[in-house]
Write an enzyme that holds these catalytic residues in place. Structure first.
Site, PDB file in Angstrom:
ATOM      1  N   CYS A  30       0.831  -1.213   0.000  1.00  0.00           N
ATOM      2  CA  CYS A  30       0.000   0.000   0.000  1.00  0.00           C
ATOM      3  C   CYS A  30       0.864   1.261   0.000  1.00  0.00           C
ATOM      4  O   CYS A  30       1.644   1.474   0.924  1.00  0.00           O
ATOM      5  CB  CYS A  30      -0.906  -0.038   1.238  1.00  0.00           C
ATOM      6  SG  CYS A  30      -1.693   1.503   1.652  1.00  0.00           S
ATOM      7  N   CYS A  33       0.099   3.568   2.937  1.00  0.00           N
ATOM      8  CA  CYS A  33       0.695   3.046   4.174  1.00  0.00           C
ATOM      9  C   CYS A  33       2.174   3.440   4.235  1.00  0.00           C
ATOM     10  O   CYS A  33       2.670   3.843   5.290  1.00  0.00           O
ATOM     11  CB  CYS A  33       0.556   1.529   4.243  1.00  0.00           C
ATOM     12  SG  CYS A  33      -1.155   0.962   4.207  1.00  0.00           S
TER      13      CYS A  33
END
Length: 107
Positions: A30, A33
Protein backbone atom coordinates in the site's frame (compact mmCIF):
# COMPACT_ATOMS: atom_id res chain seq x y z
CA UNK A 1 8.96 1.71 19.52
CA UNK A 2 6.61 0.05 17.08
CA UNK A 3 5.45 -3.49 17.71
CA UNK A 4 4.64 -5.88 14.87
CA UNK A 5 1.44 -7.64 15.87
CA UNK A 6 0.02 -10.93 14.61
CA UNK A 7 -2.61 -13.31 15.91
CA UNK A 8 0.05 -14.87 18.16
CA UNK A 9 0.89 -11.73 20.15
CA UNK A 10 -2.32 -9.67 19.67
CA UNK A 11 -3.72 -10.54 23.11
CA UNK A 12 -0.52 -9.55 24.90
CA UNK A 13 0.47 -6.46 22.89
CA UNK A 14 -2.98 -4.92 22.29
CA UNK A 15 -5.64 -6.29 24.63
CA UNK A 16 -3.50 -6.71 27.75
CA UNK A 17 -1.39 -3.56 27.32
CA UNK A 18 -1.64 -1.18 30.29
CA UNK A 19 -1.10 1.82 27.99
CA UNK A 20 -3.46 3.08 25.29
CA UNK A 21 -2.61 1.38 21.98
CA UNK A 22 -2.65 2.80 18.46
CA UNK A 23 -2.99 -0.06 15.97
CA UNK A 24 -2.27 0.54 12.31
CA UNK A 25 -3.71 -2.03 9.92
CA UNK A 26 -1.59 -1.84 6.78
CA UNK A 27 -0.62 -3.73 3.64
CA UNK A 28 3.03 -3.95 2.62
CA UNK A 29 2.03 -3.09 -0.98
CA UNK A 30 0.00 0.00 0.00
CA UNK A 31 1.53 3.31 -1.12
CA UNK A 32 -0.56 5.31 1.39
CA UNK A 33 0.69 3.05 4.17
CA UNK A 34 4.28 3.71 3.05
CA UNK A 35 3.54 7.45 3.17
CA UNK A 36 2.41 7.08 6.82
CA UNK A 37 5.56 5.21 7.85
CA UNK A 38 7.65 8.23 8.93
CA UNK A 39 4.75 9.73 10.92
CA UNK A 40 4.10 6.41 12.69
CA UNK A 41 7.80 6.03 13.51
CA UNK A 42 8.03 9.61 14.83
CA UNK A 43 4.91 9.23 17.02
CA UNK A 44 6.11 5.86 18.35
CA UNK A 45 9.45 7.39 19.37
CA UNK A 46 8.05 10.61 20.80
CA UNK A 47 5.28 8.99 22.85
CA UNK A 48 7.15 5.85 23.94
CA UNK A 49 5.91 4.94 27.42
CA UNK A 50 2.75 7.05 27.03
CA UNK A 51 1.04 4.81 24.51
CA UNK A 52 2.04 1.83 22.42
CA UNK A 53 2.10 1.78 18.61
CA UNK A 54 1.34 -1.55 16.95
CA UNK A 55 1.19 -2.50 13.30
CA UNK A 56 -0.83 -5.37 11.85
CA UNK A 57 -0.11 -6.45 8.27
CA UNK A 58 -3.52 -7.45 6.87
CA UNK A 59 -2.14 -10.10 4.52
CA UNK A 60 -0.39 -11.91 7.37
CA UNK A 61 -3.21 -11.37 9.88
CA UNK A 62 -6.34 -11.62 7.75
CA UNK A 63 -8.48 -12.80 10.68
CA UNK A 64 -7.69 -9.68 12.73
CA UNK A 65 -8.37 -7.44 9.71
CA UNK A 66 -11.67 -9.23 9.17
CA UNK A 67 -12.61 -8.92 12.86
CA UNK A 68 -12.26 -5.13 12.64
CA UNK A 69 -13.85 -4.95 9.18
CA UNK A 70 -10.75 -3.33 7.68
CA UNK A 71 -11.59 -2.49 4.08
CA UNK A 72 -9.28 0.51 3.60
CA UNK A 73 -5.61 0.66 4.47
CA UNK A 74 -4.20 2.23 6.41
CA UNK A 75 -6.84 1.94 9.14
CA UNK A 76 -6.03 3.11 12.64
CA UNK A 77 -7.81 1.77 15.73
CA UNK A 78 -7.22 3.09 19.25
CA UNK A 79 -7.59 0.66 22.16
CA UNK A 80 -7.94 1.67 25.79
CA UNK A 81 -8.02 -1.01 28.48
CA UNK A 82 -8.33 -3.68 25.78
CA UNK A 83 -11.35 -2.12 24.08
CA UNK A 84 -11.43 -0.40 20.68
CA UNK A 85 -12.62 3.16 21.35
CA UNK A 86 -12.17 5.00 18.06
CA UNK A 87 -10.95 4.44 14.51
CA UNK A 88 -10.08 6.29 11.31
CA UNK A 89 -8.88 5.30 7.84
CA UNK A 90 -6.74 6.77 5.10
CA UNK A 91 -3.91 9.28 5.09
CA UNK A 92 -3.94 11.14 8.40
CA UNK A 93 -1.63 13.88 9.53
CA UNK A 94 0.36 13.65 12.74
CA UNK A 95 -1.99 15.95 14.70
CA UNK A 96 -5.06 13.94 13.70
CA UNK A 97 -3.43 10.70 14.84
CA UNK A 98 -2.45 12.20 18.18
CA UNK A 99 -5.97 13.62 18.69
CA UNK A 100 -7.36 10.17 17.90
CA UNK A 101 -5.20 8.62 20.63
CA UNK A 102 -5.98 11.19 23.30
CA UNK A 103 -9.71 11.53 22.59
CA UNK A 104 -11.92 10.15 25.32
CA UNK A 105 -14.56 8.58 23.08
CA UNK A 106 -15.25 5.47 25.10
CA UNK A 107 -17.91 3.47 23.32
Amino acid sequence: MRVAVSAENYQREVLNCKLPVLVEFYDKWCSKCAMMEDIIEEIAREYDGIFQVCQIEIGESAELAKKFKVEIVPTFVVFKEGEPVTAASGLLNRETLIQLIFSENHS
